[in-house]
Design a protein around this motif. Structure first.
Motif, short mmCIF file in Angstrom:
data_model
loop_
_atom_site.label_atom_id
_atom_site.label_comp_id
_atom_site.label_asym_id
_atom_site.label_seq_id
_atom_site.Cartn_x
_atom_site.Cartn_y
_atom_site.Cartn_z
N GLY A 119 0.78 -1.24 0.00
CA GLY A 119 0.00 0.00 0.00
C GLY A 119 0.80 1.28 0.00
O GLY A 119 0.30 2.33 0.38
N LYS A 122 3.86 1.32 -5.00
CA LYS A 122 4.82 0.73 -5.94
C LYS A 122 4.25 0.74 -7.36
O LYS A 122 4.99 0.95 -8.32
N THR A 123 2.94 0.55 -7.48
CA THR A 123 2.34 0.46 -8.81
C THR A 123 2.63 1.71 -9.64
O THR A 123 3.04 1.63 -10.79
N ASP A 375 -5.93 -3.47 -4.22
CA ASP A 375 -5.94 -2.18 -3.55
C ASP A 375 -7.37 -1.64 -3.50
O ASP A 375 -7.88 -1.13 -4.49
N ARG A 417 -4.15 0.76 3.62
CA ARG A 417 -3.52 1.21 2.38
C ARG A 417 -3.13 2.68 2.46
O ARG A 417 -3.88 3.52 2.91
N1 LIG Z 1 1.85 9.69 -4.40
C1 LIG Z 1 0.66 9.25 -4.04
N2 LIG Z 1 -0.24 10.10 -3.47
C2 LIG Z 1 -1.47 9.66 -3.07
N3 LIG Z 1 -1.89 8.36 -3.21
C3 LIG Z 1 -1.04 7.48 -3.76
C4 LIG Z 1 0.27 7.89 -4.21
N4 LIG Z 1 0.88 6.79 -4.71
C5 LIG Z 1 0.00 5.76 -4.60
N5 LIG Z 1 -1.14 6.16 -4.02
C6 LIG Z 1 -2.32 5.34 -3.71
O1 LIG Z 1 -1.91 4.43 -2.71
C7 LIG Z 1 -2.62 3.20 -2.82
C8 LIG Z 1 -1.66 2.03 -2.74
O2 LIG Z 1 -0.80 2.01 -3.86
P1 LIG Z 1 -0.34 0.65 -4.57
O3 LIG Z 1 -1.52 -0.21 -4.87
O4 LIG Z 1 0.56 1.01 -5.69
O5 LIG Z 1 0.51 -0.02 -3.39
P2 LIG Z 1 1.61 -1.15 -3.49
O6 LIG Z 1 2.82 -0.61 -2.88
O7 LIG Z 1 1.70 -1.67 -4.87
O8 LIG Z 1 0.98 -2.23 -2.52
P3 LIG Z 1 1.03 -3.85 -2.56
O9 LIG Z 1 2.36 -4.26 -2.03
O10 LIG Z 1 -0.08 -4.25 -1.66
O11 LIG Z 1 0.82 -4.26 -3.98
C9 LIG Z 1 -3.37 3.28 -4.14
O12 LIG Z 1 -4.74 3.52 -3.87
C10 LIG Z 1 -2.73 4.43 -4.87
O13 LIG Z 1 -3.64 5.07 -5.73
#
Ligand SMILES: Nc1ncnc2c1ncn2[C@@H]1O[C@H](COP(=O)(O)OP(=O)(O)OP(=O)(O)O)[C@@H](O)[C@H]1O
Length: 468
Positions: A119, A122-123, A375, A417
């Protein structure tokens, strides 16, 4: 007979390598992240967790401001991409984005092995890299992205299309039952999917790999695991051109046994790594409940129903039949729950996760199929109805089944998240599950607090407090 882990985390017999080469995608180990109400006013952006950065270029200084940015504007991205980012409500990069993006976007492109808690964004880091490396005037695939489930592939696709909304990006799926058998060559710039279907499309020349410049593995430790998808993922890589592809691996976990393989898979990579005790975020409060036996677990789940529906919740079971059984029973008793696992057909799976994402269902009973990556910001509670366990093959004795720590970290990471609060509850019901939970506690270094099952009011109060 060789065995292969499927998307629910079960081992299934697989065909011999020769037979597997045939385009017969097995039930593969395979959206829009709720972008509403994004705010940078979260604990996450201000978080203090430390990452260790190891640069492929030994001369470079990782503490230099060049390797970390405080704003998206500093990255030199095209205006169309910046517009997409800001329209998604992202005002500042998160910690992982701040550290990873300058390294990912620099030229010549360098491989990346990036680790950051669930959360934490990374995406967006790898999606921005794919989008900024695509030449929109060339109508052929230039970036491929693999994920372990169709649900996650669909979610990543939504992020690409949202972030790339002001660009000319064209995208295509490599997921089961999406393209017709007689599909012609894909002209889209970015293809996202699961490994079995990706191999199939490459083999049948529906995907021409000659223009591929970026290859991303989300949930990379899972995608590279020798007892899981590693074999298929390697086959995709071997079908790509040599020496021109930037390989990007991201996950919240990189257990020791895949680290070496990851470094071989993505040679000379820049590395961003977490300390072991920082693997899960502190905004997730972890609890456990002492149940008397299996039947009592069910009773407690039903007792929790009102709490489960305050926001949304995900209930994880070890087996598909358990997910089906408890959801059928709860439904028969008048509760509103949905169940999702890898034995359901593709269309049904898409509908179930979409309904849950839209909040039409509040409680989702599932298996490890959606333990990773999904997510959904409104999910504020995760229940480990069954603790995640290593497969029997990895355990020396049947009565000494070890918990699957990585899966545990990913499961609880479906809540909390991007700095939000969340709670996770483990059900333990005998000596074995109690010991397994203690191992989880020891290995993650995070306290798991007991909640009485007898006193519903105390239980509710504790949980509501944790969410405040
Ligand atoms: N810079 C940002 N500002 C605000 N919200 C963000 C930002 N970057 C990401 N998010 C939001 O944070 C949430 C989590 O992001 P994401 O799904 O990429 O997490 P992740 O690190 O890939 O988690 P996981 O390891 O569970 O896959 C998403 O809802 C995304 O839209």
């Amino acid at each position: 007979m060789p065995m292969e882990k499927d998307e629910d985390g079960f081992y299934n017999p697989v065909a011999t390598p020769e037979a597997k080469d045939e385009p017969k995608p097995k039930a593969e180990v395979e959206e829009k992240a709720e972008a509403s109400s994004k705010t940078d006013n979260t604990d996450l952006i201000n978080s203090t967790f430390e990452v260790s950065v190891t640069l492929a270029d030994q001369q470079a200084d990782s503490s230099s401001p060049l390797y970390s940015v405080k704003t998206f504007d500093e990255l030199g991205l095209h205006d169309d991409l910046l517009k997409g980012i800001y329209e998604m409500g992202f005002s500042r990069p998160s910690k992982i984005q701040e550290r990873a993006l300058p390294l990912l976007l620099s030229n010549p492109p360098t491989n990346m092995i990036g680790q950051s808690q669930s959360g934490t964004g990374k995406t967006a880091a790898f999606v921005l890299t794919m989008l900024s490396r695509v030449d929109f005037t060339l109508n052929k695939p230039q970036a491929l992205c693999l994920a372990p489930s169709r649900e996650l592939a669909r979610q990543i696709m939504t992020v690409i299309n949202e972030m790339g909304k002001f660009t000319q990006v064209q995208t295509e799926y490599a997921i089961k039952d999406h393209l017709p058998r007689n599909a012609t060559r894909i002209t889209a710039h970015i293809v996202v999917g699961t490994p079995g279907t990706m191999i199939d499309l490459l083999r049948r020349k529906v995907i021409d790999p000659s223009g591929v410049r970026v290859f991303v593995l989300d949930e990379a430790d899972n995608m590279l695991a020798q007892d899981g998808l590693g074999d298929q993922t390697l086959r995709v890589k071997n079908l790509l051109p040599k020496n021109q592809v930037q390989i990007i691996l991201f996950s919240a976990t990189f257990p020791d046994h895949v680290r070496a393989f990851a470094s071989k898979f993505a040679p000379n990579a820049n590395k961003i790594e977490l300390q072991r005790e920082e693997l899960s975020v502190d905004s997730i409060r972890q609890f456990y409940m002492d149940c008397r036996d299996e039947e009592h677990k069910y009773d407690i789940l039903v007792t929790l129903y009102t709490l489960l529906t305050i926001g949304q919740s995900i209930i994880f079971c070890q087996h598909r039949h358990t997910a089906d059984r408890i959801s059928a029973r709860m439904t028969a008793e008048g509760h509103h729950v949905a169940s999702l696992h890898g034995a359901k057909d593709a269309n049904e799976r898409d509908q179930i996760i979409d309904r849950f994402r839209e909040g039409k269902e509040k409680v989702l009973i599932t298996t490890n199929v959606i333990a990773r990556g999904i997510d959904i910001l409104q999910v504020n509670m995760v229940v480990n109805y069954d603790l995640p366990l290593m497969n029997e093959r990895s355990n020396s004795r049947a009565d000494d089944v070890r918990p699957d720590i990585e899966t545990y970290i990913h499961r609880i990471g479906r809540t909390g998240r991007f700095g939000r609060k969340g709670i996770s509850v483990n059900f333990v019901h005998d000596r074995k599950t109690w010991q397994q939970m203690q191992q989880i506690e020891e290995q993650t270094g995070k306290k798991i607090i007991r909640i009485e099952t007898e006193d519903i009011d105390v239980m509710e109060e504790k949980m509501r407090k944790a969410l405040k």
